[in-house]
Design a protein around this motif. Sequence first.
Motif, PDB file in Angstrom:
ATOM      1  N   THR A  83       0.806  -1.228   0.000  1.00 42.90           N
ATOM      2  CA  THR A  83       0.000   0.000   0.000  1.00 42.90           C
ATOM      3  C   THR A  83       0.834   1.270   0.000  1.00 42.90           C
ATOM      4  O   THR A  83       0.335   2.326  -0.373  1.00 42.90           O
ATOM      5  CB  THR A  83      -0.926   0.044   1.238  1.00 42.90           C
ATOM      6  N   GLY A  84       2.064   1.183   0.460  1.00 41.77           N
ATOM      7  CA  GLY A  84       2.924   2.365   0.547  1.00 41.77           C
ATOM      8  C   GLY A  84       2.639   3.232   1.757  1.00 41.77           C
ATOM      9  O   GLY A  84       3.240   4.285   1.925  1.00 41.77           O
ATOM     10  N   LYS A  85       1.728   2.787   2.627  1.00 38.67           N
ATOM     11  CA  LYS A  85       1.366   3.571   3.814  1.00 38.67           C
ATOM     12  C   LYS A  85       2.286   3.240   4.981  1.00 38.67           C
ATOM     13  O   LYS A  85       2.808   2.141   5.084  1.00 38.67           O
ATOM     14  CB  LYS A  85      -0.080   3.295   4.208  1.00 38.67           C
ATOM     15  N   SER A  86       2.444   4.200   5.871  1.00 38.64           N
ATOM     16  CA  SER A  86       3.325   4.031   7.034  1.00 38.64           C
ATOM     17  C   SER A  86       2.570   3.591   8.282  1.00 38.64           C
ATOM     18  O   SER A  86       3.114   3.634   9.371  1.00 38.64           O
ATOM     19  CB  SER A  86       4.056   5.332   7.332  1.00 38.64           C
ATOM     20  N   GLY A  87       1.361   3.162   8.140  1.00 39.54           N
ATOM     21  CA  GLY A  87       0.576   2.687   9.275  1.00 39.54           C
ATOM     22  C   GLY A  87      -0.646   1.950   8.777  1.00 39.54           C
ATOM     23  O   GLY A  87      -0.992   1.988   7.599  1.00 39.54           O
ATOM     24  N   PRO A  91      -1.929  -5.584   3.576  1.00 40.92           N
ATOM     25  CA  PRO A  91      -2.426  -6.855   3.044  1.00 40.92           C
ATOM     26  C   PRO A  91      -1.335  -7.665   2.347  1.00 40.92           C
ATOM     27  O   PRO A  91      -0.592  -7.152   1.532  1.00 40.92           O
ATOM     28  CB  PRO A  91      -3.498  -6.443   2.037  1.00 40.92           C
ATOM     29  N   GLY A  92      -1.249  -8.940   2.733  1.00 42.11           N
ATOM     30  CA  GLY A  92      -0.290  -9.847   2.111  1.00 42.11           C
ATOM     31  C   GLY A  92       1.087  -9.844   2.743  1.00 42.11           C
ATOM     32  O   GLY A  92       1.957 -10.593   2.314  1.00 42.11           O
ATOM     33  N   TYR A  93       1.306  -9.011   3.745  1.00 41.13           N
ATOM     34  CA  TYR A  93       2.624  -8.899   4.373  1.00 41.13           C
ATOM     35  C   TYR A  93       2.510  -8.934   5.890  1.00 41.13           C
ATOM     36  O   TYR A  93       1.487  -8.554   6.458  1.00 41.13           O
ATOM     37  CB  TYR A  93       3.328  -7.593   3.972  1.00 41.13           C
ATOM     38  N   VAL A  94       3.568  -9.384   6.538  1.00 41.35           N
ATOM     39  CA  VAL A  94       3.681  -9.362   7.996  1.00 41.35           C
ATOM     40  C   VAL A  94       5.046  -8.791   8.363  1.00 41.35           C
ATOM     41  O   VAL A  94       5.970  -8.807   7.553  1.00 41.35           O
ATOM     42  CB  VAL A  94       3.536 -10.779   8.623  1.00 41.35           C
ATOM     43  N   VAL A  95       5.152  -8.277   9.579  1.00 42.05           N
ATOM     44  CA  VAL A  95       6.445  -7.806  10.086  1.00 42.05           C
ATOM     45  C   VAL A  95       7.135  -9.012  10.714  1.00 42.05           C
ATOM     46  O   VAL A  95       6.574  -9.678  11.576  1.00 42.05           O
ATOM     47  CB  VAL A  95       6.264  -6.676  11.116  1.00 42.05           C
ATOM     48  N   TRP A 114       9.783  -6.623   6.257  1.00 36.98           N
ATOM     49  CA  TRP A 114       8.502  -7.019   5.691  1.00 36.98           C
ATOM     50  C   TRP A 114       8.685  -8.376   5.043  1.00 36.98           C
ATOM     51  O   TRP A 114       9.700  -8.637   4.397  1.00 36.98           O
ATOM     52  CB  TRP A 114       8.028  -6.017   4.647  1.00 36.98           C
ATOM     53  N   GLN A 115       7.705  -9.234   5.217  1.00 34.84           N
ATOM     54  CA  GLN A 115       7.763 -10.572   4.639  1.00 34.84           C
ATOM     55  C   GLN A 115       6.366 -10.940   4.162  1.00 34.84           C
ATOM     56  O   GLN A 115       5.376 -10.664   4.849  1.00 34.84           O
ATOM     57  CB  GLN A 115       8.235 -11.556   5.704  1.00 34.84           C
ATOM     58  N   THR A 116       6.266 -11.566   2.980  1.00 36.61           N
ATOM     59  CA  THR A 116       4.946 -11.996   2.515  1.00 36.61           C
ATOM     60  C   THR A 116       4.418 -13.073   3.442  1.00 36.61           C
ATOM     61  O   THR A 116       5.189 -13.776   4.103  1.00 36.61           O
ATOM     62  CB  THR A 116       4.998 -12.549   1.079  1.00 36.61           C
ATOM     63  N   THR A 117       3.110 -13.208   3.487  1.00 34.96           N
ATOM     64  CA  THR A 117       2.515 -14.205   4.382  1.00 34.96           C
ATOM     65  C   THR A 117       2.938 -15.614   3.982  1.00 34.96           C
ATOM     66  O   THR A 117       3.156 -16.459   4.846  1.00 34.96           O
ATOM     67  CB  THR A 117       0.982 -14.092   4.403  1.00 34.96           C
ATOM     68  N   ALA A 118       3.087 -15.879   2.691  1.00 36.62           N
ATOM     69  CA  ALA A 118       3.528 -17.203   2.241  1.00 36.62           C
ATOM     70  C   ALA A 118       4.960 -17.488   2.697  1.00 36.62           C
ATOM     71  O   ALA A 118       5.270 -18.592   3.157  1.00 36.62           O
ATOM     72  CB  ALA A 118       3.430 -17.309   0.725  1.00 36.62           C
TER      73      ALA A 118
END
Length: 127
Positions: A83-87, A91-95, A114-118
Amino acid sequence: MRKLLLPLSLLALLLPASAMAKVSGSRASSRSTSSRSSPRAKSARVRSSSVRCASCSRNEKGRIARSAAAKRSFEKSHPCPSTGKSGGACPGYVVDHVTPLKRGGPDAPSNMQWQTTAEAKAKDRVE
């Protein structure tokens, strides 16, 4: 392009594990190829997953305590890839922690990515 990137990244995560089984000898390779119904394989999985970090602080549920402030700091300096948002939601990513907390990694923005959920699911199977 994106459909090709995910299988290649999963292959890169799994390749070192299979190479290590070949190098370690027949005993290690028999463990990695044992059937899921084998009692020996099941007990090995239980032992490895029950190893706990003795020096880690825990929350009320017994999980390793995480700093919400550190995660917010990471998200401010590293916007969400989708999304490019800072907060907010990404979607699709986890820290993810580069060095896991249970292995002594710090709960600091410098140890997060950042890491994709897969990719996260594949990494959790290995860790």
